[in-house]
Design an enzyme around this catalytic site. Structure first.
Site, PDB file in Angstrom:
ATOM      1  N   LEU A  59      29.418  43.237  65.413  1.00  0.00           N
ATOM      2  CA  LEU A  59      30.508  44.037  65.742  1.00  0.00           C
ATOM      3  C   LEU A  59      29.776  45.232  66.027  1.00  0.00           C
ATOM      4  CD1 LEU A  59      33.637  43.746  63.108  1.00  0.00           C
ATOM      5  CD2 LEU A  59      32.990  42.494  65.510  1.00  0.00           C
ATOM      6  N   LYS A  84      30.599  41.642  51.302  1.00  0.00           N
ATOM      7  CA  LYS A  84      31.662  41.853  50.251  1.00  0.00           C
ATOM      8  C   LYS A  84      31.014  41.498  49.030  1.00  0.00           C
ATOM      9  CE  LYS A  84      32.421  36.796  50.582  1.00  0.00           C
ATOM     10  NZ  LYS A  84      33.172  35.552  50.430  1.00  0.00           N
ATOM     11  N   SER A 124      41.423  43.869  50.099  1.00  0.00           N
ATOM     12  CA  SER A 124      40.908  43.224  48.809  1.00  0.00           C
ATOM     13  C   SER A 124      41.473  43.711  47.642  1.00  0.00           C
ATOM     14  CB  SER A 124      39.418  43.380  48.653  1.00  0.00           C
ATOM     15  OG  SER A 124      38.989  42.855  47.091  1.00  0.00           O
ATOM     16  N   TYR A 148      31.693  48.693  47.996  1.00  0.00           N
ATOM     17  CA  TYR A 148      32.177  47.633  48.748  1.00  0.00           C
ATOM     18  C   TYR A 148      33.965  48.001  48.664  1.00  0.00           C
ATOM     19  CZ  TYR A 148      35.099  43.511  49.155  1.00  0.00           C
ATOM     20  OH  TYR A 148      36.208  42.685  49.750  1.00  0.00           O
ATOM     21  N   LYS A 152      36.751  49.227  51.912  1.00  0.00           N
ATOM     22  CA  LYS A 152      37.873  48.467  52.195  1.00  0.00           C
ATOM     23  C   LYS A 152      39.061  49.679  51.988  1.00  0.00           C
ATOM     24  CE  LYS A 152      37.095  44.004  52.638  1.00  0.00           C
ATOM     25  NZ  LYS A 152      36.858  43.510  54.036  1.00  0.00           N
ATOM     26  N   PHE A 177      43.319  38.610  45.967  1.00  0.00           N
ATOM     27  CA  PHE A 177      42.709  38.522  44.612  1.00  0.00           C
ATOM     28  C   PHE A 177      41.571  37.792  44.499  1.00  0.00           C
ATOM     29  CE2 PHE A 177      45.513  41.346  42.178  1.00  0.00           C
ATOM     30  CZ  PHE A 177      46.316  42.022  43.345  1.00  0.00           C
ATOM     31  N   ASN A 178      41.665  36.527  43.906  1.00  0.00           N
ATOM     32  CA  ASN A 178      40.023  35.993  43.794  1.00  0.00           C
ATOM     33  C   ASN A 178      40.249  34.771  44.734  1.00  0.00           C
ATOM     34  OD1 ASN A 178      40.061  37.967  41.743  1.00  0.00           O
ATOM     35  ND2 ASN A 178      38.378  37.021  41.286  1.00  0.00           N
ATOM     36  N   ASN A 198      30.255  35.394  42.508  1.00  0.00           N
ATOM     37  CA  ASN A 198      31.272  34.903  42.208  1.00  0.00           C
ATOM     38  C   ASN A 198      31.389  33.803  41.425  1.00  0.00           C
ATOM     39  OD1 ASN A 198      32.856  35.986  45.381  1.00  0.00           O
ATOM     40  ND2 ASN A 198      32.939  36.908  43.514  1.00  0.00           N
ATOM     41  N   GLY A 293      31.330  47.122  35.556  1.00  0.00           N
ATOM     42  CA  GLY A 293      32.392  47.404  36.776  1.00  0.00           C
ATOM     43  C   GLY A 293      33.464  46.607  36.837  1.00  0.00           C
TER      44      GLY A 293
HETATM   45  C1  WQD Z   1      35.498  36.673  38.023  1.00  0.00           C
HETATM   46  C2  WQD Z   1      35.565  36.530  36.820  1.00  0.00           C
HETATM   47  C3  WQD Z   1      33.628  37.837  35.893  1.00  0.00           C
HETATM   48  C4  WQD Z   1      30.494  35.433  37.438  1.00  0.00           C
HETATM   49  C5  WQD Z   1      35.205  39.802  43.064  1.00  0.00           C
HETATM   50  C6  WQD Z   1      35.257  41.152  43.922  1.00  0.00           C
HETATM   51  C7  WQD Z   1      36.612  40.983  44.844  1.00  0.00           C
HETATM   52  C8  WQD Z   1      36.639  39.627  45.473  1.00  0.00           C
HETATM   53  C9  WQD Z   1      36.456  38.645  44.680  1.00  0.00           C
HETATM   54  C10 WQD Z   1      35.908  40.074  47.854  1.00  0.00           C
HETATM   55  C11 WQD Z   1      35.158  37.868  36.086  1.00  0.00           C
HETATM   56  C12 WQD Z   1      33.533  36.310  35.581  1.00  0.00           C
HETATM   57  C13 WQD Z   1      31.740  35.787  37.235  1.00  0.00           C
HETATM   58  C14 WQD Z   1      29.846  34.764  36.528  1.00  0.00           C
HETATM   59  C15 WQD Z   1      31.377  35.482  34.874  1.00  0.00           C
HETATM   60  N1  WQD Z   1      35.654  39.808  46.654  1.00  0.00           N
HETATM   61  N2  WQD Z   1      32.050  35.913  35.981  1.00  0.00           N
HETATM   62  N3  WQD Z   1      30.169  34.856  35.266  1.00  0.00           N
HETATM   63  O1  WQD Z   1      34.672  40.253  40.279  1.00  0.00           O
HETATM   64  O2  WQD Z   1      37.094  39.184  40.127  1.00  0.00           O
HETATM   65  O3  WQD Z   1      36.291  40.043  42.202  1.00  0.00           O
HETATM   66  O4  WQD Z   1      35.096  38.841  43.957  1.00  0.00           O
HETATM   67  O5  WQD Z   1      36.881  40.593  48.292  1.00  0.00           O
HETATM   68  O6  WQD Z   1      36.436  41.737  45.859  1.00  0.00           O
HETATM   69  O7  WQD Z   1      35.352  42.191  43.240  1.00  0.00           O
HETATM   70  O8  WQD Z   1      35.083  37.917  40.958  1.00  0.00           O
HETATM   71  O9  WQD Z   1      34.279  35.670  40.649  1.00  0.00           O
HETATM   72  O10 WQD Z   1      32.691  37.702  40.556  1.00  0.00           O
HETATM   73  O11 WQD Z   1      34.320  37.298  38.575  1.00  0.00           O
HETATM   74  O12 WQD Z   1      31.786  35.274  33.778  1.00  0.00           O
HETATM   75  O13 WQD Z   1      28.621  34.377  36.884  1.00  0.00           O
HETATM   76  O14 WQD Z   1      34.204  35.587  36.304  1.00  0.00           O
HETATM   77  O15 WQD Z   1      33.378  38.549  34.826  1.00  0.00           O
HETATM   78  O16 WQD Z   1      35.930  37.955  34.774  1.00  0.00           O
HETATM   79  P1  WQD Z   1      35.837  39.285  40.655  1.00  0.00           P
HETATM   80  P2  WQD Z   1      33.887  37.088  40.114  1.00  0.00           P
END
Ligand code: WQD
Length: 337
Positions: A59, A84, A124, A148, A152, A177-178, A198, A293
């Site tokens: 882009l 992201k 997001s 990040y 957004k 959300f997720n 993630n 965070g």
């Molecule tokens: C989910 C849960 C962690 C990894 C992020 C971004 C959000 C979106 C989705 C883009 C939490 C726990 C995670 C690990 C763990 N992305 N976890 N061990 O942080 O809710 O959202 O991804 O748009 O914007 O912020 O997703 O999958 O990282 O975490 O225990 O190795 O799993 O603490 O409770 P998150 P996540």
């Protein structure tokens, strides 16, 4: 109808390509492949049985993006392209602001020049920051807590100003959300570069033997079992939400935000157990300290999308786990198989 998808080779983009082709739209994908593979588009073609146009373009490359608009009649844009990772954005904020915001500025200026004023934007739930009230509604105060999330939020504000300056713009902001899971065919899915941040790709890579053990970040949150609660939404449900949002922007002007979530939260341990049941694989884990965070609980109130977009998430947590495992077990090395 011809729809341009920026970032269309990515996880959510590729699944949205499938749904759009199934609905009879012609699609054009623009992607710089910085965090995706063109293989995903070959698999989209295989699933949908229809061709699509692909431009390997960034882009930020104004001239080449201009050519895409000059060469094609585009009715609307679904804008996925952007970095992201929350953790990466904390380490490299300038590259996140440049890539996500400047990229969006170049895109919207070219759209304006070509009178293409209909857009669905991939936002997001991170724009809500630390929200106390659950479930989260769209009128919750917006307060991103990382670079990040701030990109957004700033892009949402940029688009609001654009819509206010010219009422012929029609923009829908989708706050995910997720997103997780994969297409039931096992041909497309989440394929993060490097060690996944993630949780679901981390779990599937443990299950397939690529990683040793899952670290669960925090077991002292005020939740049912001490682990974090999130609203896991199947990526196919999310993709179908984009088709509904597209119909919305094609039909009416203005700008509106929608939460795309299931409205139900699950803890990390509940997710692990559901995955073990769906896959038949044990997922060894260790409980470690909280991740900086992270919020304790986050899940959506999807009422507005249900009422105004006639959209509702249909797939269950078991579907998510079974489909994520099928993708990973069929493609142990993702698209580099
Ligand atoms: C989910 C849960 C962690 C990894 C992020 C971004 C959000 C979106 C989705 C883009 C939490 C726990 C995670 C690990 C763990 N992305 N976890 N061990 O942080 O809710 O959202 O991804 O748009 O914007 O912020 O997703 O999958 O990282 O975490 O225990 O190795 O799993 O603490 O409770 P998150 P996540």
């Amino acid at each position: 109808m011809s729809i341009l998808l920026t970032g269309g080779a990515g996880f959510i983009g590729s699944h949205t390509c499938v749904e759009l082709l199934d609905e009879g739209y012609d699609i054009i994908v623009v992607d710089n492949l910085s965090n995706s593979s063109a293989k995903s588009l070959e698999h989209v073609h295989q699933i949908a049985g229809k061709p699509l146009k692909f431009y390997h373009v960034d882009l930020l490359d104004r001239e080449r993006l201009e050519n895409v608009f000059a060469e094609n009649k585009i009715d609307a844009v679904i804008h996925f392209a952007g970095f992201k990772s929350v953790s990466e954005s904390v380490k490299h904020p300038l590259s996140y602001y440049h890539n996500n915001i400047t990229g969006t500025l170049v895109l919207t200026e070219i759209m304006q020049n070509h009178q293409v004023k209909k857009m669905v934007f991939s936002s997001s739930a991170t724009v809500y920051g630390y929200s106390e009230r659950m479930p989260i509604k769209e009128d919750e105060p917006l307060k991103a807590t990382n670079p990040y999330g701030r990109t957004k939020l700033m892009i949402e504000e940029l688009l609001r100003d654009l819509a206010a300056s010219d009422p012929s713009w029609s923009i829908t902001l989708l706050r995910y959300f997720n997103p997780t899971g994969a297409h039931p065919s096992g041909l497309i899915g989440e394929d993060p570069k490097g060690i996944p941040t993630n949780i679901m790709p981390y779990i599937t890579q443990v299950a397939v033997g690529k990683l040793q053990k899952l670290s669960i970040f925090g077991s002292d949150y005020p939740t049912v079992d001490g682990t974090g609660i999130r609203d896991y939404i199947h990526v196919v449900d999310l993709a179908k939400g984009h088709v509904k949002a597209l119909k919305n922007v094609l039909a009416s002007p203005g700008i509106t935000a929608y939460n795309l979530g299931t409205g139900k939260g699950y803890s990390v341990l509940e997710l692990v157990r559901a995955f073990e049941k769906a896959s038949g694989k044990k997922v060894p884990y260790q409980l470690v300290g909280r991740r900086h965070g992270d919020v304790a609980v986050s899940y959506a109130d999807p009422q507005r999308a249900m009422q105004e977009l006639d959209w509702k998430a249909e797939k269950s947590l078991d579907d998510i786990c079974a489909d994520a495992w099928r993708w990973q077990s069929c493609n142990p090395r993702g698209y580099s198989n």
